[in-house]
Design an enzyme around this catalytic site. Structure first.
Site, PDB file in Angstrom:
ATOM      1  N   ARG A  40     135.935  -7.151  10.910  1.00 17.64           N
ATOM      2  CA  ARG A  40     135.559  -5.796  11.371  1.00 17.64           C
ATOM      3  C   ARG A  40     135.856  -5.835  13.081  1.00 17.64           C
ATOM      4  O   ARG A  40     135.460  -4.966  13.556  1.00 17.64           O
ATOM      5  CB  ARG A  40     134.175  -5.626  11.061  1.00 17.64           C
ATOM      6  CG  ARG A  40     133.745  -5.462   9.808  1.00 17.64           C
ATOM      7  CD  ARG A  40     132.298  -5.305   9.233  1.00 17.64           C
ATOM      8  NE  ARG A  40     132.301  -5.510   7.889  1.00 17.64           N
ATOM      9  CZ  ARG A  40     132.208  -6.551   7.197  1.00 17.64           C
ATOM     10  NH1 ARG A  40     132.497  -7.755   7.877  1.00 17.64           N
ATOM     11  NH2 ARG A  40     132.320  -6.437   5.891  1.00 17.64           N
ATOM     12  N   ASP A 110     137.583 -20.763   5.310  1.00 21.14           N
ATOM     13  CA  ASP A 110     138.854 -21.165   5.894  1.00 21.14           C
ATOM     14  C   ASP A 110     138.917 -22.426   6.040  1.00 21.14           C
ATOM     15  O   ASP A 110     139.762 -23.373   6.375  1.00 21.14           O
ATOM     16  CB  ASP A 110     139.307 -20.556   7.202  1.00 21.14           C
ATOM     17  CG  ASP A 110     137.941 -20.564   8.186  1.00 21.14           C
ATOM     18  OD1 ASP A 110     137.211 -21.575   8.058  1.00 21.14           O
ATOM     19  OD2 ASP A 110     138.033 -19.935   8.938  1.00 21.14           O
ATOM     20  N   HIS A 125     130.132 -18.179   1.316  1.00 18.20           N
ATOM     21  CA  HIS A 125     130.961 -17.451   0.400  1.00 18.20           C
ATOM     22  C   HIS A 125     132.080 -18.387  -0.146  1.00 18.20           C
ATOM     23  O   HIS A 125     133.175 -17.927  -0.490  1.00 18.20           O
ATOM     24  CB  HIS A 125     131.601 -16.427   1.526  1.00 18.20           C
ATOM     25  CG  HIS A 125     130.833 -15.314   1.914  1.00 18.20           C
ATOM     26  ND1 HIS A 125     131.066 -14.641   3.064  1.00 18.20           N
ATOM     27  CD2 HIS A 125     129.550 -14.920   1.371  1.00 18.20           C
ATOM     28  CE1 HIS A 125     130.090 -13.668   3.120  1.00 18.20           C
ATOM     29  NE2 HIS A 125     128.895 -14.116   2.458  1.00 18.20           N
TER      30      HIS A 125
END
Ligand code: OAD
Length: 256
Positions: A40, A110, A125
């Site tokens: 975002r 990541d 996540h």
């Protein structure tokens, strides 16, 4: 967000100097200087719309049309294979090594915290480090980005990764519509912390965005741009580049 006080780097270094149970809640802004776009921010995936976020990140779409996700995944794995942790990742590792940091709760997939050496990492996540076959249920562990690139490129349905049984392979990352991982552990860690750092997250996505409400400990948010978190006693918001600001904090902390 309005009503939060800012905090000079020296003040944060003093707070860190006194902390014994520091916890960091991290988001995509921590990895932008490594070259991974956030969601975002000004160049975020939801802003540039290089991928359709719904088709890529929703579990129903993944089951129905995994091509959307795997096109993103191939680009992500190509990039992630080469990138290195940022100063901010390494700063958190240093705090863990000093015995100050009790844990990191990350929304990032990541693996850069681990690449920086951090061990106490809760990945809300998930990540690409493991995968599950949606057909036969076989688990795949200790995966690397090279493994993913190979399996995607050698697939009969390129780039969709398939198990040897021919079914769809799903990396153990959390899609919208799925439960996050280790939420209870994350909640307990944050409830018991004596200093919370919220680093590089707009706090738009639940349930991670609810975690800062679990503590009354001093909370320092370092994020460029707006975040969704009401003002509260002991809550500070620093609107600055993470690496720049944490370098200043590190200078005040001095050598180990
Ligand atoms: P966002 O992209 O929502 O927020 C990242 C924030 O970091 C933005 O406010 C940026 O302005 C800020 N930022 C970027 N680079 C920065 C820098 N160098 N220094 C300081 N601030 C910087 O990312 P998250 O909050 O992590 O979930 O997003 C949460 C979840 O939304 C993701 O895990 C993902 C996404 O949908 C799933 O895919 C399930």
């Amino acid at each position: 967000m309005t009503g939060h006080d800012s905090l000079p780097p020296q003040a944060l270094s003093e707070m860190i100097g006194q902390a014994k149970m520091l916890v960091a809640l991290t988001g995509a802004g921590l990895s932008t200087s490594a070259g991974i776009p956030d969601f975002r921010g000004p160049n975020g995936l939801y802003v540039t719309r290089r991928y359709d976020p719904i088709r890529v990140f929703e579990i129903d779409w993944f089951r129905r049309a995994p091509q959307n996700f795997y096109e993103f995944a191939r680009d992500f794995a190509t990039m992630a294979e080469m990138i290195q942790p940022t100063f901010s990742h390494r700063f958190l590792h240093r705090l863990e090594a000093k015995g100050v940091l009790a844990g990191i709760v990350t929304q990032n997939i990541d693996l850069l915290h681990q690449k920086a050496g951090s061990e106490k990492v809760i990945e809300l996540h998930g990540s690409f480090q493991s995968a599950t076959c949606l057909g036969c249920g076989q688990r795949f562990l200790d995966l690397t980005y090279s493994w993913w690139l190979e399996i995607m490129d050698n697939s009969l349905k390129k780039p969709i990764a398939q198990c040897a049984c021919g079914s769809l392979l799903k990396p153990d990352i959390v899609f919208f519509g799925e439960q996050v991982r280790q939420y209870d552990e994350a909640e307990a860690l944050i409830r018991n912390c004596d200093l919370l750092l919220v680093l590089g997250s707009s706090l738009n996505v639940t349930p991670a965005s609810q975690l800062p409400y679990e503590t009354r400990a001093p909370t320092v948010i370092i994020n460029r741009g707006e975040i969704i978190l009401g003002a509260g006693e002991n809550r500070f918001k620093v609107d600055a580049d993470l690496d720049w600001y944490l370098r200043k904090v590190a200078e005040h902390l001095g050598p180990d």
